[in-house]
Design a protein around this motif. Structure first.
Motif, PDB file in Angstrom:
ATOM      1  N   LEU A  41     -18.261  -9.746  -3.333  1.00  0.00           N
ATOM      2  CA  LEU A  41     -18.480  -8.313  -3.469  1.00  0.00           C
ATOM      3  C   LEU A  41     -19.865  -8.051  -4.051  1.00  0.00           C
ATOM      4  N   PRO A  42     -20.630  -7.136  -3.464  1.00  0.00           N
ATOM      5  CA  PRO A  42     -21.954  -6.834  -4.001  1.00  0.00           C
ATOM      6  C   PRO A  42     -21.886  -6.100  -5.331  1.00  0.00           C
ATOM      7  N   GLU A  43     -20.758  -5.456  -5.608  1.00  0.00           N
ATOM      8  CA  GLU A  43     -20.523  -4.817  -6.902  1.00  0.00           C
ATOM      9  C   GLU A  43     -19.019  -4.648  -7.086  1.00  0.00           C
ATOM     10  N   GLY A  44     -18.621  -4.460  -8.335  1.00  0.00           N
ATOM     11  CA  GLY A  44     -17.204  -4.321  -8.626  1.00  0.00           C
ATOM     12  C   GLY A  44     -16.483  -5.654  -8.558  1.00  0.00           C
ATOM     13  N   ARG A  45     -15.185  -5.607  -8.844  1.00  0.00           N
ATOM     14  CA  ARG A  45     -14.368  -6.816  -8.819  1.00  0.00           C
ATOM     15  C   ARG A  45     -13.192  -6.614  -7.879  1.00  0.00           C
ATOM     16  N   PRO A  46     -12.822  -7.663  -7.126  1.00  0.00           N
ATOM     17  CA  PRO A  46     -11.750  -7.508  -6.156  1.00  0.00           C
ATOM     18  C   PRO A  46     -10.370  -7.521  -6.805  1.00  0.00           C
ATOM     19  N   ASP A  47      -9.499  -6.668  -6.296  1.00  0.00           N
ATOM     20  CA  ASP A  47      -8.121  -6.613  -6.773  1.00  0.00           C
ATOM     21  C   ASP A  47      -7.207  -6.840  -5.568  1.00  0.00           C
ATOM     22  N   GLY A  48      -6.496  -5.801  -5.086  1.00  0.00           N
ATOM     23  CA  GLY A  48      -5.625  -5.978  -3.939  1.00  0.00           C
ATOM     24  C   GLY A  48      -6.396  -6.095  -2.637  1.00  0.00           C
ATOM     25  N   ILE A  49      -5.811  -6.791  -1.646  1.00  0.00           N
ATOM     26  CA  ILE A  49      -6.459  -6.981  -0.348  1.00  0.00           C
ATOM     27  C   ILE A  49      -5.446  -6.809   0.776  1.00  0.00           C
ATOM     28  N   ALA A  50      -5.930  -6.434   1.965  1.00  0.00           N
ATOM     29  CA  ALA A  50      -5.065  -6.294   3.135  1.00  0.00           C
ATOM     30  C   ALA A  50      -5.904  -6.401   4.405  1.00  0.00           C
ATOM     31  N   GLU A  86     -18.272  -2.194   5.953  1.00  0.00           N
ATOM     32  CA  GLU A  86     -17.919  -0.803   5.668  1.00  0.00           C
ATOM     33  C   GLU A  86     -17.572  -0.656   4.194  1.00  0.00           C
ATOM     34  N   ARG A  87     -17.847   0.536   3.681  1.00  0.00           N
ATOM     35  CA  ARG A  87     -17.528   0.851   2.290  1.00  0.00           C
ATOM     36  C   ARG A  87     -16.867   2.225   2.268  1.00  0.00           C
ATOM     37  N   LEU A  88     -15.646   2.285   1.774  1.00  0.00           N
ATOM     38  CA  LEU A  88     -14.894   3.530   1.704  1.00  0.00           C
ATOM     39  C   LEU A  88     -14.912   4.023   0.261  1.00  0.00           C
ATOM     40  N   GLU A  89     -15.620   5.120   0.016  1.00  0.00           N
ATOM     41  CA  GLU A  89     -15.803   5.615  -1.343  1.00  0.00           C
ATOM     42  C   GLU A  89     -14.546   6.319  -1.867  1.00  0.00           C
ATOM     43  N   LEU A  90     -14.256   6.087  -3.139  1.00  0.00           N
ATOM     44  CA  LEU A  90     -13.206   6.809  -3.858  1.00  0.00           C
ATOM     45  C   LEU A  90     -13.844   7.397  -5.112  1.00  0.00           C
ATOM     46  N   PRO A  91     -14.565   8.488  -4.978  1.00  0.00           N
ATOM     47  CA  PRO A  91     -15.309   9.050  -6.109  1.00  0.00           C
ATOM     48  C   PRO A  91     -14.410   9.280  -7.336  1.00  0.00           C
ATOM     49  N   GLY A  92     -14.831   8.707  -8.451  1.00  0.00           N
ATOM     50  CA  GLY A  92     -14.066   8.871  -9.686  1.00  0.00           C
ATOM     51  C   GLY A  92     -12.806   8.051  -9.753  1.00  0.00           C
ATOM     52  N   GLY A  93     -12.572   7.232  -8.741  1.00  0.00           N
ATOM     53  CA  GLY A  93     -11.344   6.448  -8.708  1.00  0.00           C
ATOM     54  C   GLY A  93     -11.515   5.056  -9.296  1.00  0.00           C
ATOM     55  N   TYR A  94     -10.402   4.374  -9.470  1.00  0.00           N
ATOM     56  CA  TYR A  94     -10.383   2.987  -9.934  1.00  0.00           C
ATOM     57  C   TYR A  94      -9.349   2.260  -9.081  1.00  0.00           C
ATOM     58  N   PRO A  95      -9.724   1.921  -7.822  1.00  0.00           N
ATOM     59  CA  PRO A  95      -8.760   1.346  -6.886  1.00  0.00           C
ATOM     60  C   PRO A  95      -8.234  -0.007  -7.355  1.00  0.00           C
ATOM     61  N   THR A  96      -6.926  -0.121  -7.361  1.00  0.00           N
ATOM     62  CA  THR A  96      -6.294  -1.351  -7.826  1.00  0.00           C
ATOM     63  C   THR A  96      -5.671  -2.172  -6.701  1.00  0.00           C
ATOM     64  N   ASN A  97      -5.157  -1.489  -5.683  1.00  0.00           N
ATOM     65  CA  ASN A  97      -4.482  -2.210  -4.620  1.00  0.00           C
ATOM     66  C   ASN A  97      -4.364  -1.311  -3.398  1.00  0.00           C
ATOM     67  N   LEU A  98      -3.933  -1.880  -2.279  1.00  0.00           N
ATOM     68  CA  LEU A  98      -3.871  -1.103  -1.046  1.00  0.00           C
ATOM     69  C   LEU A  98      -2.913  -1.747  -0.054  1.00  0.00           C
ATOM     70  N   CYS A  99      -2.487  -0.941   0.915  1.00  0.00           N
ATOM     71  CA  CYS A  99      -1.668  -1.450   2.011  1.00  0.00           C
ATOM     72  C   CYS A  99      -1.801  -0.506   3.194  1.00  0.00           C
ATOM     73  N   PHE A 100      -1.478  -0.993   4.373  1.00  0.00           N
ATOM     74  CA  PHE A 100      -1.440  -0.147   5.555  1.00  0.00           C
ATOM     75  C   PHE A 100      -0.023   0.356   5.776  1.00  0.00           C
ATOM     76  N   GLY A 101       0.092   1.596   6.249  1.00  0.00           N
ATOM     77  CA  GLY A 101       1.398   2.161   6.521  1.00  0.00           C
ATOM     78  C   GLY A 101       1.275   3.366   7.427  1.00  0.00           C
TER      79      GLY A 101
END
Length: 283
Positions: free
Chosen positions: A199-208, A236-251
């Motif tokens: 990652l060019p910045e931040g730390r990785p948490d959940g992946i999918a 690609e980079r999907l911005e979440l302004p003001g967020g702190y993304p922890t995990n993700l999934c498709f649904g």
């Protein structure tokens, strides 16, 4: 490595105020389940309205969820010494949470149903990311006997994990090093870790994964989801302004919605995607 943004992406907040949100999973019933880690809760949400359909107490600090082919929800229970809940693997079935294994785990973090039908989970130790690195493990568990075995050891805070579409590789977020590593899968287990992406910045948490083989990574303090191609290049980079993304999934319909948990404000975001997600579990 260039950072590629996606300014046209529309991000919808479908729920908030749920505590420290983590571990989303799209269920076979067509609902979104996730944890309120700070509240010890497993939520069942209506993905369209964000309405809480059910909230089940798991105790302690549940961190990750996975669903198997039978519809059983598996819980990575980080544990909480203050209320007497040890680190464990739990299962949620028919609205009841049961502890199935509480071996000498550090703090189970995230888990996935593997192509072999076993439940695979990460087990880091030392949750202070600014402290010295302590080695973490990857386990697998038989879904019936609940027998556990260590598959890998010595990782710098193993976190989110996902199998490739062909089931031949296991990808793991190594949070302390800000990278994604890949393991080759064999009939006898997994081999050594190979670097896949950084990652060019931040730390990785959940992946999918999506169905094209692109890996979506929740990059916590970068307030974004970063998408890497099959070669580990950021595309690609999907911005979440003001967020702190922890995990993700498709649904959602056709698995074309990316659901992202964000600990700040206890939120859940939804992002429509052109490429559908890869369904986890036996293939």
């Amino acid at each position: 490595m260039p950072t590629i943004t996606a300014p046209s992406i529309i991000t919808r907040c479908i729920a908030s105020g749920l505590g420290f949100t983590e571990g989303p999973v799209w269920t076979r019933r067509g609902t979104l389940q996730l944890v309120g880690l700070s509240r010890g809760l497993i939520y069942d949400l209506d993905p369209a309205t964000g309405e809480i359909l059910a909230a089940v107490q798991a105790g302690g600090a549940p961190n990750g969820l996975a669903e198997d082919a039978a519809g059983t929800i598996w819980i990575a229970q980080k544990g909480d010494e203050a209320n007497g809940q040890p680190p464990a693997i739990q299962m949620l079935s028919n609205g009841v949470v049961t502890t199935v294994s509480d071996r000498d785990f550090h703090a189970p973090n995230d888990l996935v149903t593997g192509p072999d039908g076993r439940i695979w989970f990460t087990d880091p130790q030392g949750h202070d990311l600014d402290a010295p690195i302590l080695p973490g493990r990857i386990w697998s568990m038989h879904p019936v006997s609940h027998a556990c075995r260590i598959e890998a050891d010595g990782l710098a805070f193993p976190n989110g994990l996902a199998f490739s579409a062909d089931g031949k590789s296991l990808f793991v977020a190594e949070t302390m090093t800000s990278r994604i590593v890949r393991f080759d899968c064999t009939e006898s287990g997994i081999g050594t870790a190979h670097p896949h992406a950084v990652l060019p910045e931040g730390r990785p948490d959940g992946i999918a994964f999506d169905r094209s083989g692109r890996l979506h990574v929740a990059a916590t303090d970068a307030a974004a989801v970063m998408v890497f191609d099959c070669d580990g290049e950021l595309v690609e980079r999907l911005e979440l302004p003001g967020g702190y993304p922890t995990n993700l999934c498709f649904g959602g319909e056709g698995l074309r919605t990316l659901f992202v948990t964000s600990a700040k404000g206890g939120k859940v975001y939804a992002i429509d995607r052109e490429i559908a997600g890869l369904a986890p579990g036996p293939r």
